[in-house]
Scaffold this active site. Structure first.
Site, PDB file in Angstrom:
ATOM      1  N   LYS A 203       0.820  -1.212   0.000  1.00  0.00           N
ATOM      2  CA  LYS A 203       0.000   0.000   0.000  1.00  0.00           C
ATOM      3  C   LYS A 203       0.854   1.263   0.000  1.00  0.00           C
ATOM      4  O   LYS A 203       0.508   2.252  -0.653  1.00  0.00           O
ATOM      5  CB  LYS A 203      -0.942  -0.005   1.205  1.00  0.00           C
ATOM      6  CG  LYS A 203      -2.041  -1.056   1.116  1.00  0.00           C
ATOM      7  CD  LYS A 203      -2.998  -0.971   2.285  1.00  0.00           C
ATOM      8  CE  LYS A 203      -4.109  -1.992   2.164  1.00  0.00           C
ATOM      9  NZ  LYS A 203      -5.068  -1.913   3.301  1.00  0.00           N
TER      10      LYS A 203
ATOM     11  N   LYS B 278      -6.616 -10.518  -5.100  1.00  0.00           N
ATOM     12  CA  LYS B 278      -7.758 -10.664  -4.212  1.00  0.00           C
ATOM     13  C   LYS B 278      -8.886  -9.714  -4.604  1.00  0.00           C
ATOM     14  O   LYS B 278      -8.642  -8.581  -5.016  1.00  0.00           O
ATOM     15  CB  LYS B 278      -7.313 -10.371  -2.771  1.00  0.00           C
ATOM     16  CG  LYS B 278      -8.402 -10.510  -1.720  1.00  0.00           C
ATOM     17  CD  LYS B 278      -7.856 -10.137  -0.354  1.00  0.00           C
ATOM     18  CE  LYS B 278      -8.954 -10.160   0.700  1.00  0.00           C
ATOM     19  NZ  LYS B 278      -8.451  -9.756   2.026  1.00  0.00           N
TER      20      LYS B 278
ATOM     21  N   LYS C 167     -12.314  -3.949  -2.340  1.00  0.00           N
ATOM     22  CA  LYS C 167     -13.128  -2.740  -2.453  1.00  0.00           C
ATOM     23  C   LYS C 167     -12.371  -1.619  -3.138  1.00  0.00           C
ATOM     24  O   LYS C 167     -12.971  -0.735  -3.755  1.00  0.00           O
ATOM     25  CB  LYS C 167     -13.558  -2.269  -1.065  1.00  0.00           C
ATOM     26  CG  LYS C 167     -14.422  -3.241  -0.283  1.00  0.00           C
ATOM     27  CD  LYS C 167     -14.693  -2.703   1.113  1.00  0.00           C
ATOM     28  CE  LYS C 167     -15.501  -3.653   1.947  1.00  0.00           C
ATOM     29  NZ  LYS C 167     -15.734  -3.162   3.312  1.00  0.00           N
TER      30      LYS C 167
END
Length: 378
Positions: A190, A285, A288
């Site tokens: 991230k 994966k 969202k």
């Protein structure tokens, strides 16, 4: 109320309010701070007074009567193991959240003592909109209930409403080596995407908050996806480290009961579907935060949207369908989704689908998804 004074300013906190979770957490926090709490007896009697059952025994005129009274006492109930888990209220709850977490909770609430919460504090590690987060928190709570979580069986709450989560996190942070956090894979991924100048400290330290979420409730088991095992392992290491630093004889000398402060939790990984992958990339994966909405099935997607997403999802050109070919990740993902939502065994799915072409299977999967999600959407 499903709002928080920190995340949602319109809510005014009441300092006189106290919950069982807060009472327990204060005891744990005072142990870590080397200030053992003054605990009441199990019967709730303070000041050295005898529990009522013992007072009754004292008044018995004969040893035989006392023995009979003790023999007739009911056996204590068998303690269920405790399970703790939560989902972030960011974006729409999608099929990956449902299969990987919420669907399993419905079965777990009948087998364990369960705590399921909305982890809104984890949702602010990246930029967020407060009104949208407040709305998403309520929506996520509603989805918990719609999916079958029963508030008479499970404790359902919002993370930020229990301030001890943050209090314990700060104390655990003082015992957590920075090197452990630097090794976390999700932080590396991230921070690389966002750029170092745009990454807050919370993105580095949120695994400690996750450890606090788990250890605060003395959890026995934690349902985790395959990609979250590193975070649970960190929680276990923090628990063992704190137990070593502050538990045992050190705690007992300070007036505590000795032993371990925290339980060392174990992972509870479902046998299939623990990690649902993206519809556009079988190696990533379902998320969202993925830019394309075509990569996921949201639980509240209407029928025509589900049909379109499954019709356009990535497949391959090989004949037949199979679970265990590493060269066909999309095939394994879609078969696993079908297995979970239909409740069939792997062998039954193989027998039914191995000779299907993609067109036939996509139609079969679409119908199964729509039928399964319809009660939730209603």
């Amino acid at each position: 109320s499903l709002s928080s004074p920190f995340l949602h300013p319109e809510r005014q906190p009441n300092p006189k309010q106290s919950t069982g979770s807060n009472t327990m957490s204060r005891a744990l926090l005072s142990h870590i701070l080397h200030r053992p709490p003054l605990l009441a007896s199990r019967s709730g009697v303070r000041g050295g007074a005898l529990p009522s059952r013992l007072r009754a025994l004292r008044l018995n005129c004969s040893a035989a009567e006392a023995t009979a009274s003790v023999d007739e006492a009911p056996a204590p109930p068998v303690r269920k193991k405790r399970v703790v888990s939560g989902v972030q209220p960011t974006g729409m709850v999608h099929l990956g959240n449902y299969i990987g977490a919420i669907k399993n909770w419905v079965a777990l609430q009948d087998l364990y003592e369960t705590f399921f919460f909305i982890v809104d504090l984890h949702a602010i590690t990246l930029p967020y909109d407060a009104p949208e987060l407040s709305k998403a928190t309520r929506s996520t709570a509603a989805i918990y209930l719609a999916c079958g979580i029963d508030s008479s069986k499970a404790s359902i709450f919002v993370q930020s409403h229990v301030r001890a989560h943050i209090e314990l996190m700060w104390l655990l942070s003082s015992s957590t080596p920075i090197g452990w956090l630097n090794k976390m894979i999700q932080f590396k991924e991230k921070s690389r995407k966002a750029g170092n100048e745009n990454v807050g400290v919370a993105l580095l330290t949120y695994p400690v908050l996750m450890a606090s979420d788990i250890l605060l409730y003395q959890s026995d088991l934690v349902p985790v996806g395959e990609d979250q095992t590193q975070h649970l392992e960190l929680t276990r290491e923090i628990s063992e480290r704190v137990n070593n630093l502050y538990g045992g004889r050190k705690w007992k000398k300070l007036g505590g009961r000795g032993g371990s402060l925290f339980k060392v939790p174990e992972a509870l990984i479902p046998p299939a579907g623990a990690r649902v992958m993206s519809l556009t990339d079988g190696l990533s994966k379902m998320s969202k935060s993925a830019p394309s909405d075509l990569s996921r099935i949201n639980l509240l997607d209407p029928k025509d949207v589900i049909v379109n997403k499954i019709k356009r999802c990535k497949t391959d050109s090989l004949p037949g369908l199979e679970f265990d070919n590493p060269e066909r990740p999309e095939c394994k993902n879609l078969l696993s989704v079908y297995q979970i939502i239909t409740g069939k065994t792997k062998e039954e799915v193989v027998s039914e689908c191995q000779d299907m072409n993609w067109g036939t299977f996509k139609a079969t999967l679409t119908d199964a998804l729509i039928d399964h999600l319809q009660p939730i959407q209603v």
